[in-house]
Design a protein around this motif. Structure first.
Motif, mmCIF file in Angstrom:
data_model
loop_
_atom_site.group_PDB
_atom_site.id
_atom_site.type_symbol
_atom_site.label_atom_id
_atom_site.label_comp_id
_atom_site.label_asym_id
_atom_site.label_seq_id
_atom_site.Cartn_x
_atom_site.Cartn_y
_atom_site.Cartn_z
ATOM 1 N N MET B 93 -2.087 10.449 -3.445
ATOM 2 C CA MET B 93 -2.668 9.118 -3.264
ATOM 3 C C MET B 93 -4.180 9.185 -3.029
ATOM 4 O O MET B 93 -4.897 8.244 -3.328
ATOM 5 C CB MET B 93 -2.001 8.394 -2.088
ATOM 6 C CG MET B 93 -0.508 8.225 -2.229
ATOM 7 S SD MET B 93 -0.006 7.686 -3.861
ATOM 8 C CE MET B 93 -0.351 5.955 -3.744
ATOM 9 N N THR B 94 -4.630 10.302 -2.475
ATOM 10 C CA THR B 94 -6.063 10.443 -2.207
ATOM 11 C C THR B 94 -6.854 10.441 -3.512
ATOM 12 O O THR B 94 -7.985 9.965 -3.567
ATOM 13 C CB THR B 94 -6.315 11.745 -1.434
ATOM 14 O OG1 THR B 94 -5.428 11.788 -0.328
ATOM 15 C CG2 THR B 94 -7.739 11.835 -0.947
ATOM 16 N N SER B 277 1.921 9.256 3.113
ATOM 17 C CA SER B 277 0.673 8.882 2.454
ATOM 18 C C SER B 277 0.911 7.804 1.396
ATOM 19 O O SER B 277 0.091 6.910 1.221
ATOM 20 C CB SER B 277 -0.006 10.114 1.849
ATOM 21 O OG SER B 277 0.754 10.651 0.816
ATOM 22 N N TYR B 281 -0.949 4.140 1.813
ATOM 23 C CA TYR B 281 -1.837 3.622 0.766
ATOM 24 C C TYR B 281 -1.405 2.226 0.353
ATOM 25 O O TYR B 281 -2.227 1.311 0.253
ATOM 26 C CB TYR B 281 -1.837 4.556 -0.444
ATOM 27 C CG TYR B 281 -2.791 4.135 -1.533
ATOM 28 C CD1 TYR B 281 -4.121 4.544 -1.507
ATOM 29 C CD2 TYR B 281 -2.373 3.331 -2.588
ATOM 30 C CE1 TYR B 281 -5.002 4.165 -2.495
ATOM 31 C CE2 TYR B 281 -3.242 2.943 -3.580
ATOM 32 C CZ TYR B 281 -4.557 3.361 -3.539
ATOM 33 O OH TYR B 281 -5.425 2.984 -4.516
ATOM 34 N N LYS B 285 -3.395 -1.348 0.830
ATOM 35 C CA LYS B 285 -3.705 -2.218 -0.296
ATOM 36 C C LYS B 285 -3.212 -3.637 -0.043
ATOM 37 O O LYS B 285 -3.860 -4.612 -0.396
ATOM 38 C CB LYS B 285 -3.046 -1.652 -1.556
ATOM 39 C CG LYS B 285 -3.517 -2.348 -2.795
ATOM 40 C CD LYS B 285 -3.016 -1.709 -4.054
ATOM 41 C CE LYS B 285 -3.330 -2.676 -5.181
ATOM 42 N NZ LYS B 285 -3.146 -2.113 -6.490
ATOM 43 N N GLY B 301 -9.294 3.514 0.454
ATOM 44 C CA GLY B 301 -8.212 4.132 -0.311
ATOM 45 C C GLY B 301 -8.109 5.626 -0.059
ATOM 46 O O GLY B 301 -7.097 6.243 -0.383
ATOM 47 N N PRO B 305 -4.480 7.105 3.144
ATOM 48 C CA PRO B 305 -3.503 8.198 2.965
ATOM 49 C C PRO B 305 -3.880 9.471 3.719
ATOM 50 O O PRO B 305 -2.999 10.178 4.203
ATOM 51 C CB PRO B 305 -3.508 8.438 1.452
ATOM 52 C CG PRO B 305 -4.769 7.865 0.947
ATOM 53 C CD PRO B 305 -5.120 6.742 1.873
#
Lengths: 346, 498
Positions: B93-94, B277, B281, B285, B301, B305
């Protein structure tokens, strides 16, 4: 400047390769203990028959860190430390498909004097349930049998039942009510439950989990009622009383749980343990099998091996090549019987 | 309180030895490097370096391993941000916002934020760990198969939140992912599904080679003419690595939420940092005012995570240490290591082995400081990787990916899977189908199915019994709101607006 960066990156790449090479998954045991094959000086010991002249590839069909891995690496360590063989044994992990990937890899090398693999319960269950292209009797040669893992039948605390007798009575009164947690869908744990169901005339329901850790979490949280677990995994919860031990599946009591009776003592003819041995490909000559069988016998007689078995709660059961073949026939028949029963119940 | 301080000072007294400190630092450093290598995550790192602890004092051994563990958790984000190749699954997700940030020339800032978020998440979790470990451990066990099933559904529902411009493409990717998760032997009946007699497929397709292919290889073979990572020496200045006031204001709430969520999810046996994570995320959002800008390169963003996965890595130690129930692959290997060092994790660990337990906690504080130092001081060095010419960098990254995928199972088959998904990933990129939902679906698909099947057996085949358990019902309702809440409110708005 770019050159410098390139150098740094190249260095990282080298480090990475070294790292991968050092990983327990691949690491060959140690430097050759004896460099020249013993064939050259046969006078010292009475060397009769076949002696290996190449390094042996020792396949572990599971990943690093698991039961089979620890078992195999201990054998190799003892052989190399005590210089029992003129060649090195190189541990190779080939995980996947519950052992099938490793066995098919070995099978692909044909009759070969320098490749062997460890066995565990899936050596039997996968071919019998049709999930392996190999045949237990036609594709393997049995070298030696080295250990057995006992299984523990245990209950959750808030069931309020403390003995095997009480649990069986409860199960008789409430058919299908007891949920039995075990690893995978056709394993030694499954067999243990079906054996209890059959021999005690009860009906428990099997819930498959991925690992012993998951089973432990489920039974401690009270989501299942009883389970099969290895005595060492039960660990502190048995001592603390949060998990109630009912019976062990070995012929004799296990040393870390001296107060827990066997099924036999409680009057049920139930013994079923995971068998751990070493197999080669079918077609390996008798003198080669004899050599390795003797070698593993030497391993099994060392103090180190006995300590290892005790620490890991494994039973000290050695069968040489001949005895192993006979034992295997019986064990295979047992697996066939119960796998069939499991399949009919699903 | 006094007892707590006494215990803590007992722990720190072990760390007063400079050699022990050196081990802690070495552990974090090794962890960061291993974590940054594609495919090698915390579990591999610990397994590989395990032999180093043979013969060490138990307290020192576990401090070293713990350092590797949370170092790797952070390290995964470095490559995710710089080259869009997550070092491990928890960093997937990073990459979603981290890489776009790097494309905008803000790689330094993104990595700085990743480090701060990781350290804040980690430190808060250590405090929570210290205060509540024994109490929470008991409650974590309340989660059984039904509750996990609900949690996994929540995870799948969060796909709706990460699909970017075209939800239908996101769901398409997710369904392909769910299909991939079906491959292999059925957990309950052992029936072969889509294996076509190939023994390598019996145990299913692991998501690590898939992720390396979809993200790493696809990135390499995609023509990057339009996406050049700019690098400016100015941005490497120390001051620029520190987010400005406004950015802190934007990110802190997400870090807070991510930490709480990550710690909670990490604590549940079997959930772990990856799922933490993912959830963090998608939650960020949902709640952010700039929700629709996620994926285009927002610091939030990255913060959400990263704080969650480090918090989860600490949370995951709770069931392992206090109950002897490892919650993830990495903690399972750590537990094996502890047992090898002669320590049995379980309810009495904090009584019988107080020195080991408390020096581990003390080392987590120190380790987090090391992590921050390494992350910030090492940053200019890491970022310089981007100055390497693309062909050279690409070939080196490719080599890393291929070696990493081979090392997973010592098998060329996984290398083939990686390359195969690299090609698929190329087309997905060209067709603008997002890859993250597919990875999420592969991870969650198996867990959703196996937990549902277990729950159904336990509930005697009654689906009503599974979904009406209080905890699972609540989670499922949240999942429903997450998946359908947006469209429904829009519909209502439309109806009443006119």
């Amino acid at each position: 400047m770019n050159k410098k960066m390139l150098r740094v990156l190249a260095l990282m790449l080298v480090a990475m390769v070294v790292l991968a090479g050092c990983s327990p998954a691949e690491s060959p045991a140690e430097e050759p203990a004896v460099e020249t094959p013993a064939v050259e000086e046969p006078a010292v010991e009475e060397v009769v028959g076949w002696v290996p002249t190449e390094n042996v590839e020792f396949i572990i069909p599971f990943s690093a860190g698991g039961g089979s891995d620890v078992f195999a690496r201990k054998i190799i360590e003892i052989i190399s430390k005590n210089e029992m063989a003129p060649v090195n044994f190189i541990a190779t992990n080939k995980p996947g498909g519950s052992g099938v990937v490793g066995y098919t890899y070995m099978n692909g090398k044909g009759a070969n004097d320098y490749i062997m693999a460890t066995t565990s319960s899936s050596f039997y269950s996968q071919p019998i349930t049709g999930n392996s292209p190999l045949s237990i009797t036609d594709d393997f040669a049995f070298v030696a049998h080295l250990a057995k893992d006992p299984n523990l039948f245990a209950a959750k605390q808030d069931l309020g039942l403390n003995t095997l007798e009480e649990v069986i009575e409860y199960a008789k009164a409430n058919p299908g009510a007891l949920k039995f947690g075990g690893t995978a869908n056709a394993s030694d744990d499954t067999i243990l439950m079906y054996m209890i169901n059959e021999l005690a005339g009860v009906e428990m329901t099997y819930v498959p989990y991925d690992s012993g850790g998951d089973i432990l979490a489920a039974i401690l949280g009270g989501h299942i009622d009883v389970c099969a677990i290895s005595p060492s995994e039960g660990g502190e919860h048995l001592a603390a009383g949060t998990l109630i031990p009912l019976a062990v599946s070995a012929e004799e009591r296990v040393s870390i749980l001296p107060d827990v009776p066997t099924f036999l003592e409680s009057g049920y003819d139930i013994t079923h343990q995971q068998s751990r041995g070493v197999v080669m490909n079918a077609g390996t000559s008798q003198e080669v099998l004899d050599y390795y069988s003797d070698l593993f016998q030497q391993v099994s007689e060392t103090e180190e091996w006995k300590t290892f078995l005790k620490e890991n709660v494994m039973g000290d059961v050695f069968y040489n090549n001949e005895e192993y073949v006979e034992f295997n026939t019986d064990l295979t028949a047992k697996y066939v019987k119960f796998m069939d029963m499991i399949a009919r119940n699903q | 309180m006094e007892a707590l301080l006494n215990n803590l000072s007992l722990g720190f007294s072990v760390l007063a030895d400079p050699i022990v400190l050196l081990y802690a630092f070495g552990g974090v450093l090794c962890g960061v490097i291993i974590g940054a290598l594609p495919g090698l995550g915390p579990s591999v790192g610990i397994a590989v370096l395990l032999p180093l602890t043979y013969g060490m004092e138990p307290a020192v051994g576990i401090i070293l391993l713990a350092g590797i563990y949370y170092g790797a958790m952070y390290g995964g984000s470095i490559t995710a941000i710089l080259i869009n190749t997550p070092g491990d699954s928890a960093a997937v997700m990073t990459a979603l916002d981290g890489y776009p940030l790097a494309l905008k020339g803000q790689a330094g800032k993104a990595m700085g934020m990743a480090a701060y978020a990781s350290v804040i998440g980690g430190t808060i979790s250590v405090i929570a760990f210290m205060l509540f470990a024994p109490v929470i451990a008991k409650y974590a066990l309340v989660f059984g198969s039904s509750e996990y099933f609900a949690l996994m559904v929540l995870g799948l529902a969060s796909i709706a939140g990460m699909t970017g411009d075209s939800p239908s493409k996101g769901f398409l990717a997710a369904f392909i992912g769910l299909f991939i998760a079906l491959i292999g032997l059925d957990l309950v009946t052992g029936v072969q599904r889509y294996v076509f007699g190939n023994v390598h497929l019996y145990s299913g397709i692991d998501f690590i080679p898939v992720a390396m292919g979809l993200f790493g290889i696809a990135e390499i073979i995609t023509d990057r003419g339009d996406a050049k990572v700019e690098i400016d020496n100015k941005m490497l200045k120390f001051r620029n690595l520190f987010p400005n006031k406004q950015e802190w204001k934007d990110c802190l709430p997400h870090i807070g939420r991510g930490t709480g969520l990550g710690f909670f999810v990490g604590m549940l046996p079997g959930a772990g940092a990856t799922i933490a994570s993912f959830l963090s995320y998608s939650m960020a959002k949902k709640v952010s005012k700039r929700g629709n800008e996620f994926g285009t390169g927002l610091l939030e963003g990255v913060a959400a995570p990263e704080s969650a996965n480090n918090a989860a890595s600490i949370g995951a130690m709770i069931p392992m240490l206090t109950l002897g129930v490892p919650g993830s692959g990495a903690t399972a290997i750590m537990m094996g290591a502890l047992m090898m060092l002669g320590i049995t994790p379980g309810p009495s660990l904090f009584m019988n082995e107080a020195e080991v337990a408390w020096s581990l906690i003390a080392s987590m504080y120190i380790g987090n400081i090391f992590l921050l130092v390494l992350g910030i001081l090492g940053l200019p060095l890491f970022v310089r990787v981007l100055k390497v010419k693309a062909p050279i960098l690409n070939s080196i990254v490719l080599a890393f990916i291929l070696i990493g995928s081979y090392a997973l199972e010592n098998s060329l088959f996984t290398v083939g899977i990686t390359i195969f998904f690299g090609v698929i990933g190329y087309f997905m990129k060209k067709l603008k189908v997002p890859a993250a939902p597919m990875i999420l679906a592969i991870v969650l698909g198996y867990l959703t199915e196996s937990n549902l099947r277990q729950a159904l057996i336990i509930a005697d085949g009654s689906i009503v019994g599974v979904i009406t358990k209080p905890i699972s019902a609540v989670i499922l309702i949240i999942a429903l709101i997450m998946a359908f809440g947006g469209p429904i409110t829009q519909m209502i708005k439309k109806k009443f607006a006119v």
